[in-house]
Design an enzyme around this catalytic site. Structure first.
Site, PDB file in Angstrom:
ATOM      1  N   THR A 402       0.863  -1.168   0.000  1.00 29.33           N
ATOM      2  CA  THR A 402       0.000   0.000   0.000  1.00 29.33           C
ATOM      3  C   THR A 402       0.906   1.226   0.000  1.00 29.33           C
ATOM      4  O   THR A 402       2.103   1.119  -0.256  1.00 29.33           O
ATOM      5  CB  THR A 402      -0.949  -0.028   1.211  1.00 29.33           C
ATOM      6  OG1 THR A 402      -1.887   1.044   1.081  1.00 29.33           O
ATOM      7  CG2 THR A 402      -0.201   0.091   2.523  1.00 29.33           C
ATOM      8  N   THR A 403       0.373   2.395   0.257  1.00 27.50           N
ATOM      9  CA  THR A 403       1.203   3.593   0.277  1.00 27.50           C
ATOM     10  C   THR A 403       1.032   4.305   1.609  1.00 27.50           C
ATOM     11  O   THR A 403       0.230   3.902   2.449  1.00 27.50           O
ATOM     12  CB  THR A 403       0.866   4.524  -0.900  1.00 27.50           C
ATOM     13  OG1 THR A 403       1.890   5.529  -1.028  1.00 27.50           O
ATOM     14  CG2 THR A 403      -0.485   5.205  -0.721  1.00 27.50           C
TER      15      THR A 403
END
Length: 485
Positions: A402-403
């Site tokens: 994810t970020t």
């Protein structure tokens, strides 16, 4: 003297490291790509605060980072430290399942939650970002969205991870199933070429409609907050919402207009514990933050530093502490609007000390029983171990994760945010001509009335709410979503 200078200047990164440490005295932004971070810094240079910068960065990341499981059809865990009041603020950024997505319906028709459109949830990210921008920011939506709009309409250079992740077999297969997705992400029926400009005209048009709604409201004398609300209404109540719902229905989804129109992102108080003199905050139990906090409480009884960074003994203790926290998560953690989550007990030092006694520093266990945080018992005496291990779904991606983003402004305000859109490329789909790439967060739900975790539907009924359960064991610390140090 020369030798002394050499020792002094080589720094903490090692003799042969050439990547400089980054310092800042007036502000700093970290993001998943260089352009994401630059977006936030540009806002700080223009006089915006940490919330303005975080919202701008998150909007830009939603355009540029679908390979990091994040799009503007996803969700966000967002924490803001207000330096003036010394208070940490939190907002709910997780969307809900459609009202018609009941356990009975899924069990009768499929016996499971199928991947794709039937595992989607209403996007919460836009609502949460704009709620924080309105409440704690200083800028308009159009200012915050300027870079995102530019990157969508004029494009950004296709970077290596972007090209590689789109080109994986599962992503290509899913994108080809959906003509609107393939049209955007597979030009000429193949992944974008490295360095080519990737343009998303439909997404730019959606953002432009939101900007236009805000400008119209401001032109009629509305306040900054009312202008932001007008932009939000386009996404959840206006033409864009109707087109997203129509696309979801055409794909076989269970959505009605009200599922979007009634959605909100309320403010909430975060939860926290102290760990060796630091106070650590996370969002509440719609995220996995509570598992991080429990783990820290358990680990506080060990001198991890003396064991050595990433030493086998230190890692063993961390893994076993996580298992203890996971066992309690399975038993007690859920949406606090519908589940009586015993926060005080779960996060108490007394309870952590009790649970810690189960941990063997020399031996690993496959699993642990839950405790009883209400009666302060290390093990719940009523617990009955399952006769067989539950099978975990294959919900992970290809390692692109994810970020994350963080911002700090010159006044000392700070934001920690984890935007996410599970399965966006691997299972999700672009919704018609809106350019919105939808999340598939419902893959994490249980169809089991006995499981305690769930996300509520608009007409929140515990009997007809899909139960949420995160099966990704290894993402817990990475995805526990926002701890302040």
């Amino acid at each position: 003297m020369a030798a002394a200078n050499y020792v002094h200047t080589q720094g903490s990164q090692g003799t042969y490291s050439h990547r400089p440490i980054v310092w800042g005295t007036r502000g700093m932004v970290g993001g998943g790509t260089q352009l994401t971070a630059q977006t936030g810094m540009r806002i700080l240079w223009q006089g915006g605060n940490a919330v303005d910068a975080a919202v701008a960065s998150a909007l830009a990341a939603g355009v540029m980072e679908p390979t990091a499981h994040y799009t503007l059809g996803g969700e966000v865990a967002f924490l803001f430290y207000d330096r003036s009041s010394k208070v940490v603020r939190s907002v709910v950024g997780q969307g809900w399942a459609p009202q018609r997505a009941t356990i009975d319906h899924y069990m009768e028709k499929w016996g499971e939650i199928p991947s794709g459109v039937l595992s989607t949830t209403v996007p919460g990210v836009i609502s949460a970002l704009l709620a924080m921008l309105s409440e704690y920011g200083t800028m308009s939506f159009s200012q915050a969205a300027e870079s995102a709009l530019n990157f969508a309409g004029k494009g950004f250079p296709s970077y290596q991870l972007f090209v590689r992740a789109i080109g994986t077999a599962d992503r290509m297969a899913n994108l080809r199933k959906h003509p609107e997705s393939a049209r955007i992400f597979l030009p000429n029926d193949r992944a974008p070429e490295l360095g080519s400009m990737f343009v998303q005209k439909d997404l730019a048009r959606t953002l432009s409609l939101m900007v236009q709604a805000e400008e119209q409201a401001l032109g009629q004398g509305a306040s900054r907050e009312a202008g932001i609300q007008a932009a939000r209404d386009v996404y959840y109540m206006g033409d864009v919402a109707r087109r997203m719902v129509k696309a979801l229905q055409d794909l076989g989804g269970l959505y009605d207009y009200e599922d979007f129109a009634e959605y909100e992102s309320p403010m909430e108080g975060p939860i926290s514990v102290t760990y060796r003199g630091y106070q650590v905050f996370t969002n509440r139990s719609w995220t996995q933050g509570i598992s991080l906090l429990q783990t820290l409480n358990i680990l506080e009884g060990f001198d991890l530093g003396a064991l050595g960074h990433n030493s086998p003994n230190a890692m063993h203790l961390q893994i076993e502490a996580l298992k203890l926290a996971f066992a309690d998560r399975e038993r007690y953690v859920g949406d606090p609007n519908f589940v009586d989550v015993p926060f005080d007990g779960l996060l108490s030092k007394e309870y952590a000390a009790l649970r810690r006694t189960l941990l063997d520093s020399d031996k690993a266990r496959a699993s642990y029983p839950p405790g009883d945080p209400r009666k302060m018992l290390a093990v719940d005496p009523s617990y009955v171990a399952p006769t067989r291990a539950e099978e975990a779904m294959a919900v992970g991606g290809d390692g692109d994760g994810t970020t994350y983003l963080a911002t700090v402004d010159s006044a000392g305000n700070m934001v920690s945010a984890t935007p996410s859109s599970f399965g966006a490329l691997a299972q999700g789909m672009v919704l018609g001509d809106t350019g919105i790439l939808m999340n598939c967060r419902g893959c994490y739900f249980w169809l089991d009335e006995e499981k305690s975790q769930f996300i509520a539907t608009p007409e929140a009924s515990q009997d007809h709410a899909m139960h949420l359960h995160n099966l990704e064991r290894w993402r817990t610390l990475y995805d526990t979503w926002n701890a302040w140090w």
